[in-house]
Design an enzyme around this catalytic site. Structure first.
Site, PDB file in Angstrom:
ATOM      1  N   GLY A 121      -2.371 -11.492  -9.007  1.00 22.31           N
ATOM      2  CA  GLY A 121      -2.191 -11.950 -10.382  1.00 22.31           C
ATOM      3  C   GLY A 121      -2.649 -13.389 -10.490  1.00 22.31           C
ATOM      4  O   GLY A 121      -2.810 -14.067  -9.465  1.00 22.31           O
TER       5      GLY A 121
ATOM      6  N   ASP B  74     -12.976  14.723 -21.957  1.00 25.76           N
ATOM      7  CA  ASP B  74     -11.512  14.640 -21.943  1.00 25.76           C
ATOM      8  C   ASP B  74     -10.866  15.760 -22.758  1.00 25.76           C
ATOM      9  O   ASP B  74      -9.960  16.449 -22.277  1.00 25.76           O
ATOM     10  CB  ASP B  74     -11.029  13.286 -22.480  1.00 25.76           C
ATOM     11  CG  ASP B  74     -11.665  12.125 -21.742  1.00 25.76           C
ATOM     12  OD1 ASP B  74     -12.152  12.356 -20.620  1.00 25.76           O
ATOM     13  OD2 ASP B  74     -11.693  11.012 -22.285  1.00 25.76           O
TER      14      ASP B  74
ATOM     15  N   CYS C 205      -2.286 -10.517  -2.205  1.00 24.31           N
ATOM     16  CA  CYS C 205      -2.611 -11.808  -2.820  1.00 24.31           C
ATOM     17  C   CYS C 205      -1.353 -12.426  -3.442  1.00 24.31           C
ATOM     18  O   CYS C 205      -0.424 -12.770  -2.728  1.00 24.31           O
ATOM     19  CB  CYS C 205      -3.744 -11.619  -3.833  1.00 24.31           C
ATOM     20  SG  CYS C 205      -4.529 -13.170  -4.276  1.00 24.31           S
ATOM     21  N   TYR C 206      -1.272 -12.539  -4.775  1.00 27.19           N
ATOM     22  CA  TYR C 206      -0.063 -13.099  -5.394  1.00 27.19           C
ATOM     23  C   TYR C 206       1.180 -12.347  -4.919  1.00 27.19           C
ATOM     24  O   TYR C 206       2.233 -12.944  -4.665  1.00 27.19           O
ATOM     25  CB  TYR C 206      -0.155 -13.028  -6.923  1.00 27.19           C
ATOM     26  CG  TYR C 206       1.099 -13.540  -7.616  1.00 27.19           C
ATOM     27  CD1 TYR C 206       1.271 -14.894  -7.868  1.00 27.19           C
ATOM     28  CD2 TYR C 206       2.118 -12.658  -7.995  1.00 27.19           C
ATOM     29  CE1 TYR C 206       2.427 -15.365  -8.480  1.00 27.19           C
ATOM     30  CE2 TYR C 206       3.273 -13.121  -8.603  1.00 27.19           C
ATOM     31  CZ  TYR C 206       3.430 -14.479  -8.843  1.00 27.19           C
ATOM     32  OH  TYR C 206       4.570 -14.934  -9.435  1.00 27.19           O
TER      33      TYR C 206
ATOM     34  N   HIS D  44      -8.188  -8.908  -0.695  1.00 24.16           N
ATOM     35  CA  HIS D  44      -8.130  -7.750  -1.598  1.00 24.16           C
ATOM     36  C   HIS D  44      -8.672  -6.502  -0.909  1.00 24.16           C
ATOM     37  O   HIS D  44      -9.885  -6.311  -0.839  1.00 24.16           O
ATOM     38  CB  HIS D  44      -8.927  -8.042  -2.874  1.00 24.16           C
ATOM     39  CG  HIS D  44      -8.230  -9.033  -3.743  1.00 24.16           C
ATOM     40  ND1 HIS D  44      -7.305  -8.668  -4.691  1.00 24.16           N
ATOM     41  CD2 HIS D  44      -8.268 -10.384  -3.751  1.00 24.16           C
ATOM     42  CE1 HIS D  44      -6.816  -9.744  -5.269  1.00 24.16           C
ATOM     43  NE2 HIS D  44      -7.383 -10.802  -4.714  1.00 24.16           N
TER      44      HIS D  44
ATOM     45  N   GLU E 183      -8.665  -3.576  -1.984  1.00 20.20           N
ATOM     46  CA  GLU E 183      -9.116  -2.557  -2.936  1.00 20.20           C
ATOM     47  C   GLU E 183     -10.588  -2.678  -3.307  1.00 20.20           C
ATOM     48  O   GLU E 183     -11.166  -1.729  -3.837  1.00 20.20           O
ATOM     49  CB  GLU E 183      -8.251  -2.606  -4.209  1.00 20.20           C
ATOM     50  CG  GLU E 183      -8.422  -3.841  -5.097  1.00 20.20           C
ATOM     51  CD  GLU E 183      -7.610  -5.050  -4.645  1.00 20.20           C
ATOM     52  OE1 GLU E 183      -7.158  -5.069  -3.480  1.00 20.20           O
ATOM     53  OE2 GLU E 183      -7.449  -5.991  -5.439  1.00 20.20           O
TER      54      GLU E 183
ATOM     55  N   LYS F 125     -10.721   8.465 -15.463  1.00 23.35           N
ATOM     56  CA  LYS F 125     -11.862   9.303 -15.877  1.00 23.35           C
ATOM     57  C   LYS F 125     -12.450  10.125 -14.720  1.00 23.35           C
ATOM     58  O   LYS F 125     -12.748  11.307 -14.878  1.00 23.35           O
ATOM     59  CB  LYS F 125     -12.939   8.391 -16.466  1.00 23.35           C
ATOM     60  CG  LYS F 125     -14.068   9.115 -17.132  1.00 23.35           C
ATOM     61  CD  LYS F 125     -13.784   9.259 -18.596  1.00 23.35           C
ATOM     62  CE  LYS F 125     -14.862   9.973 -19.330  1.00 23.35           C
ATOM     63  NZ  LYS F 125     -14.494  10.139 -20.743  1.00 23.35           N
TER      64      LYS F 125
END
Ligand code: XMP
Length: 513
Positions: free
Chosen positions: A57, A230, A84-85, A172, A174, A368
């Site tokens: 964050g 969708d 991280c944060y 990170h 990710e 998605k």
């Protein structure tokens, strides 16, 4: 919620990559739900999580009003991974020290693993690249923790307390720039949290079918089909659950792309779905006569859509539920402060409020790419699953100026050429959207054969994007652009010029209106 579902909760401290963390976790076949950082412990526990991830964050743990999570998170005995944060918060709350780093560390960094037996790094290279983005750093770990990795700039790039199952990484995991990031997350999920990877699209489908059956009971359901992925996947899923008690309404407002109305409804009818195909083109065109303002077009189309939909729904008889193809990013975003209305997106599902229908949103937990995987698991063909997104008001917002049948015919033909050439070049899946726009108040001079022409230009727009919030213009090869231009001016009447839109979003938007 199914107790057997392996769930990990991601507490969101506002970093830009947070949805990506959830997606990476789900790629490990563990369900991940994002909750605001301030969610009370009791509410977190309702999800029966196997572990908690604290996201990054923008705040500083020593800043005024630094976001805090419920302190019970650290006392619960559940595994926690701070990123991280999230790691800095863990350190600050548990008695370590965090301070501003001498310099902001941003970008690729070389990580040295100090403890090769650490659960997160076991079996991975002792030296590896990671992606950093931080201004603060931990200068003293809390009691009970050991440092498990460092970089040149960050003396504590990772830490753990095995006893309490608390882990932290400053980098990170990710993002793709951390090549072993997915492996590190997997180790946390499997080796620390004890997950086994049972979250698959097959499992999701079975779970949803059961839930929909339970919710709907003997009730009746309608769905508005738009032709998009969708609404199509949502309808097929609901059909698997309730069979013929579902009726789908496909409103053809005459503003669809070439061939569109001919593909989706018959395909779903073949699946056994009851599809009512309403040709309402004349009604919409009559309402759009003389309308040039973009927002007014959306309003007119939205309004007319409700009327047509309601008329058809009434013919179906008693209906209790409405299917809506809402996706997870919308669910997350509606939980945060709403952004300024840039365009009033005409969203089909929100419409018939007066009809007092209860909503079924079978895709509300999915991203998605997961919707496409569900669709594929349900046996839907590639050309439906990979179709580019298309705005509800259709070609009306791609004709700048009044919408007329003649202009629609020109635009539809040009648009089909753009899409066909991009497909032939094998680039269709690489671009988020590609289409033609007709700025119908402009004419320009050209020369064809021996004669002067005075005709419309066509604007070609092709963008790359992750989620349509931001986008970049697609760097289409020149020869593809050349073929598109030459075919459009040769094949489409009343067009003598083609231009390519090379603006990113922001500052432009994807659509022209
Ligand atoms: P913009 O033009 O705002 O578009 O960058 C972002 C995405 O939303 C689609 N879009 C719409 N979708 N109704 C819709 O259902 C609308 O009025 C509408 N306007 C834009 C657009 O195609 C892009 O994918």
């Amino acid at each position: 919620m199914d107790a057997a579902r392996e769930t990990v909760i991601l507490l969101d401290f506002g970093a830009q990559y947070n949805q990506l963390i959830a997606r990476r976790v789900r790629e490990c076949r563990v369900f991940c739900e994002i909750l605001p950082y301030s969610t009370p412990w009791a509410e977190i526990m309702q999800h029966k999580p196997r572990g908690i991830i604290l996201s990054g964050g923008p705040a500083s743990v020593y800043g005024e009003e630094a976001p805090q999570c419920d302190p019970a998170v650290f006392r619960s005995g559940l595994p926690v991974l701070g990123i991280c944060y999230g790691m800095q918060l863990m350190a600050a709350v548990l008695g370590g020290r965090v301070a501003a780093a001498p310099g902001r560390e941003y970008g690729r960094a070389r990580l040295t693993v100090l403890d090769a037996t650490d659960a997160l790094f076991a079996g991975l290279p002792r030296e590896q690249d990671v992606w950093m983005s931080h201004g603060d750093q931990i200068i003293a770990t809390p009691p009970g923790f050991i440092v498990t990795a460092r970089t040149d700039y960050a003396p504590v790039a990772a830490m753990r307390d095995t006893q309490r199952r608390l882990y932290g990484v400053q980098f990170h995991p990710e993002v793709q720039h951390t090549p072993f990031g997915q492996e590190i997350l997997r180790r946390f999920l499997y080796d620390v949290c004890g997950c086994t990877g049972t979250w698959t699209m097959r499992a999701f489908i079975d779970e949803q079918i059961e839930q929909i059956r339970e919710t709907v009971g003997e009730g009746r359901v309608i769905a508005a089909l738009s032709g998009g992925v969708d609404s199509t996947v949502a309808a097929v899923l609901v059909h698997r659950a309730v069979g013929e008690r579902l009726t789908c309404i496909f409103v053809d407002h005459g503003l669809l792309r070439e061939g569109e109305a001919e593909v989706v409804p018959p395909r779903l009818a073949r699946e056994g779905l009851r599809v009512i195909h309403v040709d309402a083109a004349a009604r919409f065109l009559a309402k759009l006569a003389g309308v040039t303002d973009p927002e007014e077009k959306r309003r007119v189309i939205g309004h007319e859509f409700i009327r047509v939909f309601e008329e058809e729904a009434r013919k179906v008889g008693r209906v209790d539920y409405l299917v809506q193809g809402t996706l997870y990013p919308d669910v997350i975003e509606s939980g945060t402060a709403t952004a300024a209305t840039i365009k009033s997106h005409h969203n089909v599902g929100g419409l018939p409020a007066e009809m007092e229908l209860k909503l079924i949103e079978p895709l509300r937990l999915l991203f998605k790419d997961e919707v496409r995987r569900v669709g594929s698991e349900l046996g839907l063909p590639e050309d439906i699953l990979w179709r580019h997104p298309f705005p509800g008001p259709g070609l009306a917002v791609r004709i700048l100026g009044e919408v007329t049948p003649e202009k629609l015919a020109i635009l539809r033909q040009a648009d089909a050429i753009v899409v066909e050439e991009i497909r032939l070049a094998g680039l269709y899946r690489d671009v988020w959207q590609a289409f033609a726009v007709l700025p119908s108040s402009i004419r320009s001079v050209g020369v064809m054969g021996d004669g002067r022409t005075y005709a419309y230009p066509i604007i070609v727009r092709a963008v790359t994007s992750e989620d349509a919030m931001t986008a970049d213009w697609a760097r289409l090869p020149y020869d593809v652009l050349a073929r598109i231009a030459s075919r459009i001016v040769n094949e489409v009447p009343m067009v003598n010029r083609v231009v390519y839109d090379i603006t990113a979003k922001p500052p432009a938007t994807i659509e022209w209106e």
